[in-house]
Design an enzyme around this catalytic site. Structure first.
Site, short mmCIF file in Angstrom:
data_model
loop_
_atom_site.label_atom_id
_atom_site.label_comp_id
_atom_site.label_asym_id
_atom_site.label_seq_id
_atom_site.Cartn_x
_atom_site.Cartn_y
_atom_site.Cartn_z
N CYS A 117 29.22 33.46 14.65
CA CYS A 117 28.13 34.40 14.90
C CYS A 117 27.48 34.05 16.25
O CYS A 117 27.43 32.89 16.65
CB CYS A 117 27.09 34.34 13.79
SG CYS A 117 25.78 35.60 13.99
N ASP A 149 24.46 33.98 16.80
CA ASP A 149 23.18 33.32 16.50
C ASP A 149 23.06 31.99 17.26
O ASP A 149 23.95 31.14 17.19
CB ASP A 149 23.09 33.08 14.98
CG ASP A 149 21.68 32.70 14.56
OD1 ASP A 149 21.16 31.69 15.08
OD2 ASP A 149 21.11 33.40 13.71
N ARG A 175 21.49 29.46 16.72
CA ARG A 175 21.35 28.24 15.92
C ARG A 175 22.68 27.71 15.41
O ARG A 175 22.72 26.73 14.67
CB ARG A 175 20.41 28.52 14.73
CG ARG A 175 19.00 28.90 15.16
CD ARG A 175 18.23 29.53 14.03
NE ARG A 175 18.80 30.81 13.62
CZ ARG A 175 18.32 31.56 12.63
NH1 ARG A 175 17.28 31.16 11.94
NH2 ARG A 175 18.88 32.72 12.34
N CYS A 179 22.20 35.03 7.79
CA CYS A 179 22.64 35.77 8.98
C CYS A 179 21.90 37.11 9.09
O CYS A 179 21.95 37.95 8.18
CB CYS A 179 24.15 36.01 8.91
SG CYS A 179 24.80 36.87 10.36
CO CO Z 1 24.37 35.57 12.21
#
Ligand code: CO
Length: 211
Positions: free
Chosen positions: A42, A44, A46, A101
């Site tokens: 992903c 993302d 993090r 997510c």
């Molecule tokens: Co995500």
């Protein structure tokens, strides 16, 4: 100092510290890469592939998008996949989702977000397939996390459906496919599924005329 200038200063510090430990590190890596892994994760911030797996530059070939999807019309992703499999000959492909997510959460709502709706529709389709099992969970967090695990399984299956993977399985008996989910709350990766090279898949998706 501006926020982005800190990145450039940190970069110099990092490069110097790497050279202190291994003076030939950059000379060696600039000559070639031979990663054993393709990571599909992903976007993302993090979930940085190398940091959470303790790997160094040169070890993981990376593709990231919102909610780690394997979409068979995504020319960006397919180019990465073909290069990783046919040229780099990676031994393992890891699809790594993460609990909490935002993309998966968004896909479970009826909200119109804009252009990303088209992308999230891929996740809605997976929710529809497993709706009963997902909705049986008590809390919203559990339902989201259940879909996150189903999503990773489906993306691993999507990999197996491609002619790129099926050809490589036939020719090289690699790569092996793995579905993982990373926990933002504890930093731990949970393996949720695996497909060894050559695994049987639904014959509907199996090409019977690959060279
Ligand atoms: Co995500």
């Amino acid at each position: 100092m501006k926020a982005y200038e800190k990145l450039l200063r940190s970069n110099k510090d990092w490069a110097n510290s790497v050279k202190e430990v291994d003076p030939h590190f950059f000379a060696r890596l600039s000559a070639q890469q031979a990663p054993a892994f393709l990571w599909i994760g992903c976007s993302d911030s993090r979930v940085p592939a190398d940091k959470i797996t303790g790997t160094d530059p040169g070890e993981i070939f990376v593709h990231r998008n919102i909610s780690n999807l394997v979409v068979n019309t995504d020319i960006n992703f397919l180019s990465v996949l073909q290069y990783a499999v046919e040229v780099l000959k990676v031994r393992h492909i890891i699809v790594c989702g993460h609990y909490g997510c935002g993309g998966v959460k968004a896909a479970m709502t009826q909200h119109h977000f804009g252009i990303i709706d088209h992308w999230l529709k891929n996740i809605k389709d997976i929710y529809r397939l497993h709706r009963e099992e997902i909705d049986a969970h008590q809390t919203e967090e559990e339902r989201v996390n259940a879909l996150i695990e189903f999503n990773v399984r489906e993306q691993v299956f999507n990999l197996a459906k491609t002619s790129i993977i099926q050809s490589a399985w036939k020719k090289d008996q690699i790569p092996h496919l793995h579905g993982w989910v990373y926990g933002l709350k504890d930093g731990i990766i949970k393996p949720v599924c695996e497909m060894e090279a050559g695994s049987a898949i639904d014959p509907l998706y199996q090409y019977d005329n690959l060279g």
